[in-house]
Design a protein around this motif. Structure first.
Motif, PDB file in Angstrom:
ATOM      1  N   PRO A   1       0.808  -1.240   0.000  1.00 10.54           N
ATOM      2  CA  PRO A   1       0.000   0.000   0.000  1.00 10.54           C
ATOM      3  C   PRO A   1       0.834   1.280   0.000  1.00 10.54           C
ATOM      4  CG  PRO A   1      -0.949  -1.595   1.504  1.00 10.54           C
ATOM      5  CD  PRO A   1       0.370  -2.165   1.057  1.00 10.54           C
TER       6      PRO A   1
ATOM      7  N   THR B   1       2.138   1.723  -3.553  1.00 16.17           N
ATOM      8  CA  THR B   1       1.028   2.054  -4.449  1.00 16.17           C
ATOM      9  C   THR B   1       0.608   3.508  -4.267  1.00 16.17           C
ATOM     10  OG1 THR B   1       0.220  -0.228  -4.379  1.00 16.17           O
ATOM     11  CG2 THR B   1      -1.332   1.440  -5.112  1.00 16.17           C
ATOM     12  N   ASP B   2       0.550   3.943  -3.014  1.00 13.45           N
ATOM     13  CA  ASP B   2       0.183   5.330  -2.724  1.00 13.45           C
ATOM     14  C   ASP B   2       1.224   6.294  -3.292  1.00 13.45           C
ATOM     15  OD1 ASP B   2      -1.450   7.354  -1.248  1.00 13.45           O
ATOM     16  OD2 ASP B   2       0.413   7.608  -0.118  1.00 13.45           O
TER      17      ASP B   2
ATOM     18  N   ASN C   1       0.808   6.501  -7.067  1.00 11.06           N
ATOM     19  CA  ASN C   1      -0.381   7.277  -7.447  1.00 11.06           C
ATOM     20  C   ASN C   1      -0.158   8.781  -7.274  1.00 11.06           C
ATOM     21  OD1 ASN C   1      -1.765   4.951  -8.097  1.00 11.06           O
ATOM     22  ND2 ASN C   1      -2.778   4.780  -6.105  1.00 11.06           N
ATOM     23  N   LYS C   2       0.536   9.158  -6.212  1.00 13.64           N
ATOM     24  CA  LYS C   2       0.828  10.576  -5.982  1.00 13.64           C
ATOM     25  C   LYS C   2       1.809  11.100  -7.027  1.00 13.64           C
ATOM     26  CE  LYS C   2      -0.110  10.671  -1.001  1.00 13.64           C
ATOM     27  NZ  LYS C   2       0.474  10.787   0.357  1.00 13.64           N
TER      28      LYS C   2
END
Length: 243
Positions: free
Chosen positions: A166, A169-170, A173-174
């Motif tokens: 996670p 992934t975060d 995405n940012k």
């Protein structure tokens, strides 16, 4: 059609069993064996087997899997193991792979220097391979595995599990929403106790740049997927110990 799976390696990431007990990390019951038992419960795989080098450890590992996975999650944690209990055989992976049929699969979670020989042996016998990072440590061996996989018509994949973390992934995405990508820097450290987990080979035949920082090379490729391609790649390295 379901397949049989052989897990090569009996250590922390496969079983969670390290130096005679549960790992001190967050992988106390491992990842690979747990996943395979669950896949079998859901009829995704058939027979499950596991091979290591030291057969003296296998009875305790089987009991560990039964107690901490089978009894806790109420699923079948049985498996065939190699070599025979009490035996020590660094080539036992060959007999274990020979017991598979074409189209079956293996996972390789063993010390970095052993990946190439194990993967090549499996590929040349028509076995699909999932190998932990780094697949191998030198380009020549990478190219051989790619060519042999094409000849055999098998799938060979490097397991970069940080794509499913996670936090990573975060971060990806940012990064995708911060404008043009122009600079990337990575650093990874590990708890001191991990040096004990990998003490038989880490820092001698491989190091953190291979088995951990390779995550960040993959993260960089993943983040720029569909946006850019490398036009120049180079690396430097050295052998031996500085004095």
């Amino acid at each position: 059609m379901t397949i049989n799976v052989l897990m090569v390696g009996t250590g922390e990431y496969t079983t969670g069993y390290v130096n005679g007990s549960l790992s001190a990390s967050d992988k106390k019951i491992g990842v690979i064996a747990l996943t395979m038992f669950d896949l079998r419960r859901r009829n995704k795989v058939n027979d499950i087997s596991m091979v290591g080098v030291n057969g003296k450890k296998l009875p305790a590992i089987r009991e560990h899997l039964k107690k901490h996975i089978g009894e806790v999650y109420h699923m079948d944690a049985s498996l065939k193991t190699y070599p025979e209990d009490g035996q020590i055989d660094a080539d036992s992976y060959k007999a274990a792979i020979d017991d598979l049929k074409k189209g079956d699969a293996i996972t390789i979670f063993t010390p970095d220097p052993t990946h190439f020989d194990i993967a090549l042996y499996a590929i040349q016998r028509g076995i699909h391979v999932l190998v932990t990072k780094p697949a191998v440590k030198i380009l020549k061996e990478h190219l051989i595995l790619i060519e042999e996989a094409k000849k055999a018509g098998v799938v060979v994949m490097v397991e970069h599990h940080k794509r499913f973390d996670p936090a990573y992934t975060d971060a990806r995405n940012k990064a995708l929403n911060m404008g043009e990508f122009n600079y990337f820097y990575s650093y990874m450290s590990q708890p001191k106790y991990q040096l004990d987990t990998f003490r038989s080979w880490a820092g001698k035949e491989s190091d953190i740049s291979y088995y951990l920082n390779s995550h960040h090379i993959d993260f960089h490729c993943w983040t720029l997927e569909g946006k850019a391609v490398p036009y120049r790649v180079y690396a430097t390295g050295s052998k031996g110990v500085a004095t």
